[in-house]
Scaffold this motif. Structure first.
Motif, PDB file in Angstrom:
ATOM      1  N   TYR A  19     -30.896   4.791 -28.876  1.00  0.00           N
ATOM      2  CA  TYR A  19     -31.379   5.546 -27.639  1.00  0.00           C
ATOM      3  C   TYR A  19     -31.259   7.199 -28.106  1.00  0.00           C
ATOM      4  CZ  TYR A  19     -26.478   7.157 -27.053  1.00  0.00           C
ATOM      5  OH  TYR A  19     -25.281   7.979 -27.258  1.00  0.00           O
ATOM      6  N   GLY A  20     -31.657   7.879 -27.272  1.00  0.00           N
ATOM      7  CA  GLY A  20     -31.760   9.204 -27.278  1.00  0.00           C
ATOM      8  C   GLY A  20     -31.714   9.993 -25.826  1.00  0.00           C
ATOM      9  N   VAL A  21     -31.389  11.205 -26.051  1.00  0.00           N
ATOM     10  CA  VAL A  21     -31.206  12.165 -24.755  1.00  0.00           C
ATOM     11  C   VAL A  21     -32.227  13.297 -24.880  1.00  0.00           C
ATOM     12  CG1 VAL A  21     -29.755  13.317 -23.154  1.00  0.00           C
ATOM     13  CG2 VAL A  21     -29.039  11.286 -24.480  1.00  0.00           C
ATOM     14  N   THR A  22     -33.222  13.302 -23.940  1.00  0.00           N
ATOM     15  CA  THR A  22     -34.056  14.581 -23.903  1.00  0.00           C
ATOM     16  C   THR A  22     -33.198  15.977 -23.727  1.00  0.00           C
ATOM     17  OG1 THR A  22     -34.365  14.411 -21.478  1.00  0.00           O
ATOM     18  CG2 THR A  22     -35.730  13.247 -22.988  1.00  0.00           C
ATOM     19  N   ARG A  23     -33.863  17.089 -23.841  1.00  0.00           N
ATOM     20  CA  ARG A  23     -33.014  18.393 -23.402  1.00  0.00           C
ATOM     21  C   ARG A  23     -32.725  18.442 -22.112  1.00  0.00           C
ATOM     22  NH1 ARG A  23     -37.235  22.587 -25.203  1.00  0.00           N
ATOM     23  NH2 ARG A  23     -38.392  20.892 -24.740  1.00  0.00           N
ATOM     24  N   ASP A  24     -33.280  17.662 -21.103  1.00  0.00           N
ATOM     25  CA  ASP A  24     -33.030  17.718 -19.927  1.00  0.00           C
ATOM     26  C   ASP A  24     -32.024  16.441 -19.292  1.00  0.00           C
ATOM     27  OD1 ASP A  24     -34.712  15.568 -19.571  1.00  0.00           O
ATOM     28  OD2 ASP A  24     -36.249  16.689 -18.628  1.00  0.00           O
ATOM     29  N   GLY A  25     -31.405  15.931 -20.356  1.00  0.00           N
ATOM     30  CA  GLY A  25     -30.522  15.047 -19.918  1.00  0.00           C
ATOM     31  C   GLY A  25     -30.933  13.562 -19.685  1.00  0.00           C
ATOM     32  N   ARG A  26     -32.020  13.451 -19.850  1.00  0.00           N
ATOM     33  CA  ARG A  26     -32.542  12.002 -19.459  1.00  0.00           C
ATOM     34  C   ARG A  26     -32.453  11.114 -20.690  1.00  0.00           C
ATOM     35  NH1 ARG A  26     -38.391  11.469 -17.143  1.00  0.00           N
ATOM     36  NH2 ARG A  26     -37.604   9.429 -16.639  1.00  0.00           N
ATOM     37  N   VAL A  27     -31.849   9.785 -20.595  1.00  0.00           N
ATOM     38  CA  VAL A  27     -31.720   8.880 -21.565  1.00  0.00           C
ATOM     39  C   VAL A  27     -33.010   8.051 -21.790  1.00  0.00           C
ATOM     40  CG1 VAL A  27     -30.426   6.650 -22.278  1.00  0.00           C
ATOM     41  CG2 VAL A  27     -29.132   8.716 -21.158  1.00  0.00           C
ATOM     42  N   PHE A  28     -33.568   8.042 -23.185  1.00  0.00           N
ATOM     43  CA  PHE A  28     -34.588   7.267 -23.280  1.00  0.00           C
ATOM     44  C   PHE A  28     -34.287   6.135 -24.454  1.00  0.00           C
ATOM     45  CE2 PHE A  28     -35.146  10.664 -26.143  1.00  0.00           C
ATOM     46  CZ  PHE A  28     -35.331  10.278 -27.194  1.00  0.00           C
ATOM     47  N   PHE A  29     -34.921   5.076 -24.572  1.00  0.00           N
ATOM     48  CA  PHE A  29     -34.541   3.984 -25.677  1.00  0.00           C
ATOM     49  C   PHE A  29     -35.611   4.032 -26.401  1.00  0.00           C
ATOM     50  CE2 PHE A  29     -32.411   3.127 -21.731  1.00  0.00           C
ATOM     51  CZ  PHE A  29     -31.208   3.131 -22.009  1.00  0.00           C
ATOM     52  N   VAL A  30     -35.261   3.577 -27.872  1.00  0.00           N
ATOM     53  CA  VAL A  30     -35.980   3.424 -29.137  1.00  0.00           C
ATOM     54  C   VAL A  30     -36.211   2.225 -29.506  1.00  0.00           C
ATOM     55  CG1 VAL A  30     -36.684   4.663 -31.396  1.00  0.00           C
ATOM     56  CG2 VAL A  30     -35.674   6.062 -29.433  1.00  0.00           C
ATOM     57  N   ASN A  31     -37.197   1.756 -29.767  1.00  0.00           N
ATOM     58  CA  ASN A  31     -37.498   0.280 -30.307  1.00  0.00           C
ATOM     59  C   ASN A  31     -37.890   0.688 -32.000  1.00  0.00           C
ATOM     60  OD1 ASN A  31     -38.526  -2.020 -31.752  1.00  0.00           O
ATOM     61  ND2 ASN A  31     -38.941  -3.103 -29.688  1.00  0.00           N
ATOM     62  N   GLU A  32     -37.000   0.575 -32.731  1.00  0.00           N
ATOM     63  CA  GLU A  32     -37.159   1.263 -34.101  1.00  0.00           C
ATOM     64  C   GLU A  32     -38.257   0.179 -34.867  1.00  0.00           C
ATOM     65  OE1 GLU A  32     -36.172   4.057 -35.331  1.00  0.00           O
ATOM     66  OE2 GLU A  32     -34.416   4.133 -33.791  1.00  0.00           O
TER      67      GLU A  32
END
Length: 78
Positions: A19-32
């Protein structure tokens, strides 16, 4: 519908997911493996509510937030 952030959602992601977090605080998920990203949790299929943030340039009682579509908004709690 979005769901509140649960600690187990982050520590118990399926194989090849992070997962990652954008500069504005939103969580996103990454399928490597597939080299793709999504706002939706890979198990629940729900977007994650990450809350609002207080910024020093806002008046007392105001917080910055984001809609589920990613639009910036401001909330007055007074």
């Amino acid at each position: 519908m979005a769901a509140e952030l649960q600690p187990e959602w982050i520590c118990c992601l399926p194989a090849y997911w992070s997962y990652g977090v954008t500069r504005d605080g939103r969580v996103f998920f990454v399928n490597e493996e597939a080299k793709s990203t999504t706002w939706l949790h890979p198990v629940s299929g729900e977007a994650v509510i990450t809350g609002h943030r207080k910024t020093p340039d806002l008046p007392t009682g105001w917080e910055e937030g984001y809609t589920f579509e990613g639009a910036r908004c401001f909330i007055n709690f007074i």
